[in-house]
Design a protein around this motif. Structure first.
Motif, PDB file in Angstrom:
ATOM      1  N   THR A 184       0.851  -1.184   0.000  1.00 37.04           N
ATOM      2  CA  THR A 184       0.000   0.000   0.000  1.00 37.04           C
ATOM      3  C   THR A 184       0.883   1.229   0.000  1.00 37.04           C
ATOM      4  O   THR A 184       1.866   1.296   0.732  1.00 37.04           O
ATOM      5  N   LEU A 185       0.524   2.175  -0.859  1.00 40.90           N
ATOM      6  CA  LEU A 185       1.186   3.479  -0.880  1.00 40.90           C
ATOM      7  C   LEU A 185       0.216   4.506  -0.335  1.00 40.90           C
ATOM      8  O   LEU A 185      -0.961   4.521  -0.701  1.00 40.90           O
ATOM      9  N   SER A 186       0.718   5.358   0.539  1.00 39.09           N
ATOM     10  CA  SER A 186      -0.101   6.403   1.135  1.00 39.09           C
ATOM     11  C   SER A 186       0.663   7.716   1.018  1.00 39.09           C
ATOM     12  O   SER A 186       1.842   7.784   1.356  1.00 39.09           O
ATOM     13  N   ALA A 187       0.004   8.752   0.514  1.00 39.07           N
ATOM     14  CA  ALA A 187       0.628  10.071   0.391  1.00 39.07           C
ATOM     15  C   ALA A 187      -0.139  11.063   1.238  1.00 39.07           C
ATOM     16  O   ALA A 187      -1.373  11.051   1.271  1.00 39.07           O
ATOM     17  N   LEU A 188       0.622  11.916   1.920  1.00 40.40           N
ATOM     18  CA  LEU A 188       0.018  12.940   2.766  1.00 40.40           C
ATOM     19  C   LEU A 188       0.724  14.265   2.509  1.00 40.40           C
ATOM     20  O   LEU A 188       1.958  14.344   2.485  1.00 40.40           O
ATOM     21  N   HIS A 189      -0.069  15.280   2.295  1.00 41.01           N
ATOM     22  CA  HIS A 189       0.446  16.636   2.050  1.00 41.01           C
ATOM     23  C   HIS A 189      -0.583  17.608   2.599  1.00 41.01           C
ATOM     24  O   HIS A 189      -1.760  17.253   2.745  1.00 41.01           O
ATOM     25  N   ARG A 190      -0.184  18.846   2.880  1.00 42.78           N
ATOM     26  CA  ARG A 190      -1.134  19.816   3.431  1.00 42.78           C
ATOM     27  C   ARG A 190      -2.299  20.083   2.479  1.00 42.78           C
ATOM     28  O   ARG A 190      -3.352  20.549   2.894  1.00 42.78           O
ATOM     29  N   SER A 191      -2.134  19.766   1.189  1.00 38.11           N
ATOM     30  CA  SER A 191      -3.201  20.005   0.219  1.00 38.11           C
ATOM     31  C   SER A 191      -4.095  18.790  -0.010  1.00 38.11           C
ATOM     32  O   SER A 191      -5.056  18.877  -0.765  1.00 38.11           O
ATOM     33  N   GLY A 192      -3.782  17.631   0.626  1.00 35.36           N
ATOM     34  CA  GLY A 192      -4.640  16.458   0.452  1.00 35.36           C
ATOM     35  C   GLY A 192      -3.922  15.165   0.762  1.00 35.36           C
ATOM     36  O   GLY A 192      -2.794  15.172   1.251  1.00 35.36           O
TER      37      GLY A 192
END
Length: 99
Positions: free
Chosen positions: A70-78
């Motif tokens: 599983t790949l998970s991305a987190l950023h202040r925009s989403g």
């Protein structure tokens, strides 16, 4: 299982990676690359394995063994998340579009 992460660098053209699985891609929002996104690699049990921060190109790369990831991305925009089943060595491309 071994894995390592790499962001912001590229493999030399023609680099041979026999027996290796490369999981790579980019993080985007509205089609534009996202810099500074945290991309996490999770194993089949949803356990943390590795993390990279994307460069200006939004690219990420992990070296993994075949299996479920599983790949998970987190950023202040989403954020974004995707699960992949990798059955054999080779290069697997994955795109993460923030929502």
């Amino acid at each position: 299982m071994q894995s390592c992460a790499d962001a912001g660098s590229s493999l030399p053209d023609g680099a041979a990676l026999p027996g290796q699985t490369v999981l790579q891609g980019s993080v985007t929002t509205d089609g534009a690359p996202v810099s500074g996104a945290y991309v996490r690699l999770l194993d089949a049990g949803d356990e943390f394995v590795a993390e990279v921060v994307t460069p200006d190109t939004g690219d990420f790369r992990f070296f993994v063994a075949p299996g479920a990831w599983t790949l998970s991305a987190l950023h202040r925009s989403g954020k974004a998340r995707t699960t992949l089943q990798i059955d054999q060595p080779g290069t697997v491309d994955a795109a993460l579009s923030l929502a």
